[in-house]
Design a protein around this motif. Structure first.
Motif, short mmCIF file in Angstrom:
data_model
loop_
_atom_site.label_atom_id
_atom_site.label_comp_id
_atom_site.label_asym_id
_atom_site.label_seq_id
_atom_site.Cartn_x
_atom_site.Cartn_y
_atom_site.Cartn_z
N VAL B 249 0.84 -1.20 0.00
CA VAL B 249 0.00 0.00 0.00
C VAL B 249 0.88 1.25 0.00
O VAL B 249 0.60 2.22 -0.71
N GLY B 250 1.99 1.20 0.77
CA GLY B 250 2.91 2.32 0.80
C GLY B 250 3.49 2.59 -0.59
O GLY B 250 3.55 3.75 -1.04
N LEU B 251 3.88 1.51 -1.28
CA LEU B 251 4.45 1.69 -2.62
C LEU B 251 3.42 2.25 -3.59
O LEU B 251 3.71 3.17 -4.36
N ALA B 252 2.19 1.71 -3.54
CA ALA B 252 1.13 2.18 -4.44
C ALA B 252 0.88 3.68 -4.23
O ALA B 252 0.76 4.44 -5.20
N THR B 253 0.83 4.10 -2.98
CA THR B 253 0.61 5.52 -2.67
C THR B 253 1.78 6.36 -3.17
O THR B 253 1.60 7.42 -3.78
N PHE B 254 2.99 5.85 -2.91
CA PHE B 254 4.20 6.55 -3.32
C PHE B 254 4.25 6.73 -4.83
O PHE B 254 4.58 7.82 -5.34
N VAL B 255 3.91 5.66 -5.56
CA VAL B 255 3.91 5.74 -7.03
C VAL B 255 2.90 6.79 -7.49
O VAL B 255 3.17 7.58 -8.39
N GLY B 256 1.74 6.83 -6.83
CA GLY B 256 0.74 7.82 -7.18
C GLY B 256 1.24 9.25 -6.98
O GLY B 256 0.95 10.13 -7.78
N GLU B 257 2.02 9.46 -5.92
CA GLU B 257 2.47 10.82 -5.62
C GLU B 257 3.66 11.26 -6.47
O GLU B 257 3.77 12.43 -6.82
N TYR B 258 4.56 10.34 -6.75
CA TYR B 258 5.84 10.75 -7.36
C TYR B 258 6.02 10.22 -8.78
O TYR B 258 7.13 10.21 -9.30
N TRP B 259 4.96 9.72 -9.41
CA TRP B 259 5.08 9.22 -10.77
C TRP B 259 5.71 10.31 -11.65
O TRP B 259 5.39 11.48 -11.50
N SER B 260 6.58 9.92 -12.53
CA SER B 260 7.40 10.78 -13.41
C SER B 260 8.77 11.04 -12.80
O SER B 260 9.66 11.49 -13.51
N GLN B 261 8.96 10.74 -11.51
CA GLN B 261 10.34 10.70 -11.01
C GLN B 261 10.76 9.23 -11.03
O GLN B 261 10.77 8.55 -10.01
N TYR B 262 11.07 8.78 -12.26
CA TYR B 262 11.17 7.34 -12.49
C TYR B 262 12.26 6.66 -11.66
O TYR B 262 12.08 5.55 -11.20
N GLY B 263 13.38 7.36 -11.47
CA GLY B 263 14.46 6.76 -10.69
C GLY B 263 14.01 6.46 -9.27
O GLY B 263 14.25 5.37 -8.74
N VAL B 264 13.32 7.42 -8.67
CA VAL B 264 12.87 7.24 -7.29
C VAL B 264 11.81 6.15 -7.21
O VAL B 264 11.83 5.31 -6.30
N ILE B 265 10.91 6.14 -8.19
CA ILE B 265 9.85 5.11 -8.20
C ILE B 265 10.47 3.72 -8.30
O ILE B 265 10.08 2.79 -7.58
N MET B 266 11.48 3.57 -9.18
CA MET B 266 12.09 2.25 -9.36
C MET B 266 12.92 1.86 -8.13
O MET B 266 13.02 0.68 -7.80
N ALA B 267 13.49 2.84 -7.45
CA ALA B 267 14.18 2.52 -6.19
C ALA B 267 13.17 2.00 -5.18
O ALA B 267 13.44 1.02 -4.47
#
Lengths: 305, 298
Positions: B249-267
């Motif tokens: 759930v944390g990752l899903a929320t994080f992806v929703g907030e920071y999508w387009s910062q691909y490096g951070v999302i993939m980390a």
């Protein structure tokens, strides 16, 4: 005292001692209570909810009879959702079963490196779908995604995979096949291990080539396993797909990837139409129940052959 | 809890196959090379997403969107990982997820072993009826339970608590079924002998049955830990408080907030995947061997 009660209850007092009865009762009573409260009562409660216009915050939830079901029957979005669900289920199950069969047939006779290969094919199965769907969403990104960049190097213009009503569903299906392939491969390998080696040896002596071996021995004997994979895949497919679609498309674009599991979640917890959502979950329940009964029938027939 | 359908306990070592393998002369036909090429190409397709995830996670933002794509970053950086720990509160997510998964797994395995033992090794009236009624709940999709269980959870005041995450899934039909199958391989004489020596029923279960079930135990612990770790829909619905989020759930929320910062999302995705994959690779022998076709044998 306990012994006589238990003897009356079980009618087999002579084979079990009182201590064993106490052991069984201490283990079973909480289990049965748990199942009554958490597994059986909620089904009736869900049906009860589906007969009401149930919303979480309003305290009034009027009884509406079967109206929620009648609404579904007239709702064009619901038909679209059912179409999407079936598209994803059948395409994903059949293609996945086919690819897995090819991999298993080639992997089965191999000795060197087979453990490593099985491990690699199994990796996505162990990965959280939320995380792997995030990776796929990135790889399928229109401008900077890996797939379109590779296509661009070949001179092919970018395809908006997850933003196109044509391509979004196939993309989600391919991701699903990737995620589940290793599991099906392992099931096929277990089935292949059950075929006696002697069949192949005697056919080889008679001069059969490997294609003939596959078509005349392996596939007919693997038929029960294939039908098992297909039927359980279809059953699972109707309630599946939530995590991948939630992450990759959210059901869009234009509801082209909206499947039943996502639709139920969306109606219940985003739009708060709990009664309507409960009626959809019962439609799902009915479909799964019928398919399971079909499976029982088919498996019996296959095993009698 | 999807995909629980066909995982089994390790089958016994096929000594016949071992002997055959030892005596068999390795023949290299033309077909073999072709087979390796097909399987190798398939294997590459399977791992590309993971490799690309790791590759992106070490790239600065400018490199993630540059053309042509590069496997190895020009200026590799770990700042994406530091960002995830700061912004997604990764340490907290790890702790929450581990806590919930460990407790759920202990309950799942203990109750299933106990019930599998009772249904597999005792004879009492109504045994099979009770067993099959419990087993029948297996086919019901979780979506049917989602709404009523949520409303029940709210009613008893468990919304937004770990109790709500753990309690509804203490008992699990699938592991119970697998343990029952496994119990048939344990000789009844062993249990009877212990009884004659004066051992109590709980002593027999804890000191004889559980140690003898090690093979089944390890496989099922690995699978249940993984399933519990990767669980998403129920935690998404029940937990509202960010401090109590589990990793999915944390990752899903994080992806929703920071999508387009691909490096951070993939980390973030790497950090969610790596612990469970490391665990899987460590115990993969149990897991892959453990997947057998129980459904067909019934």
């Amino acid at each position: 005292m306990i012994q006589t009660i238990v003897q009356k209850l079980t009618g087999r007092g002579s084979t079990l001692r009182a201590a064993e009865h106490r052991f069984i009762i201490i283990a079973l009573v909480p289990t049965i209570l748990f199942y009554l409260i958490v597994k059986f009562y909620p089904i009736f409660f869900a049906f009860f909810i589906s007969l009401h216009e149930w919303s979480l915050f309003g305290n009034v939830s009027p009884f509406v009879g079967l109206d929620n079901y009648a609404l579904l029957a007239k709702d064009s979005l619901f038909y679209k959702v059912m179409w999407n669900t079936m598209y994803r289920t059948f395409a994903g199950t059949f293609l996945g079963a086919l690819f897995a069969l090819i991999v298993a047939l080639i992997l089965n006779p191999i000795k060197r490196g087979s453990i490593l290969l099985r491990l690699i094919y199994f990796l996505p199965v162990m990965t959280s779908v939320i995380a792997s769907a995030t990776i796929w969403k990135w790889m399928l990104q229109t401008r900077f995604g890996l797939l379109n960049q590779l296509l661009l190097m070949l001179g092919i213009p970018p395809v908006p995979w997850l933003q196109s009503t044509t391509w979004a569903m196939p993309s989600v299906i391919v991701m699903g096949i990737w995620a589940g392939l290793g599991f099906t491969v392992i099931i096929y390998l277990a089935g292949l291990r059950g075929i006696p080696r002697d069949y192949y040896e005697s056919a080889e002596i008679d001069g059969a080539n490997s294609l003939q071996l596959a078509l005349k021995i392996t596939l007919p004997l693997l038929k029960p396993v294939v039908s098992f994979v297909l039927i359980t895949g279809v059953i699972g497919g109707f309630s599946g797909g939530f995590q991948a679609i939630y992450m990759m498309t959210g059901g869009g674009p234009l509801d082209s990837t909206r499947v039943l599991a996502l639709h139920i979640y969306d109606y219940a917890f985003e739009r708060l139409f709990m009664g309507q959502a409960a009626s959809m979950s019962f439609v799902l329940f009915a479909i799964v129940l019928v398919l399971t009964l079909v499976q029982f029938k088919l498996q019996r027939i296959d095993w009698e052959l | 809890m999807a995909n629980q359908d066909f995982v089994g306990v390790p089958s016994q070592v096929d000594t016949q196959a071992l002997r055959r393998g030892a005596t068999e002369i390795r023949r290299l036909s033309r077909g073999t090379l072709f087979n390796y090429i097909i399987l190798g190409a398939g294997a590459i397709l399977m791992v590309v997403p993971f490799i690309w995830m790791v590759s992106t996670s070490f790239k600065p933002q400018a490199e993630t969107v540059s053309f042509p794509p590069r496997l190895f970053p020009i200026n590799p950086t770990i700042s994406n990982y530091i960002d995830v720990f700061d912004r997604a509160n990764m340490g907290r997510l790890y702790w929450n997820t581990t806590f919930v998964s460990v407790i759920k797994t202990i309950f799942n395995i203990y109750t299933s072993a106990l019930l599998g033992y009772i249904f597999g090794k005792f004879v009492f009236r109504g045994r099979d009826i009770i067993f099959y009624i419990l087993l029948s709940t297996w086919i019901i999709p979780f979506e049917v339970y989602l709404i009523p269980l949520y409303l029940m959870t709210v009613q008893v005041g468990w919304a937004n608590t770990y109790t709500a995450l753990i309690v509804p899934e203490i008992f699990t039909v699938y592991a119970m079924f697998m343990f029952r199958q496994f119990m048939y391989t344990i000789p009844t004489e062993l249990v009877d002998a212990a009884r004659i020596d004066g051992a109590g029923e709980w002593y027999i279960f804890h000191r004889i049955i559980i140690p003898l079930s090690k093979a089944a135990l390890f496989t099922l612990i690995a699978f249940y830990f993984m399933w519990n770790w990767n669980d998403f829909l129920w935690p998404l619905v029940v937990i509202a408080d960010q401090d109590k989020y589990v990793i999915t759930v944390g990752l899903a929320t994080f992806v929703g907030e920071y999508w387009s910062q691909y490096g951070v999302i993939m980390a973030g995705a790497s950090l969610a995947i790596i612990p469970i994959l490391a665990l899987f690779i460590a115990v993969q022998r149990f897991i892959i061997e453990g997947v057998v076709l129980t459904g067909l044998k019934g």
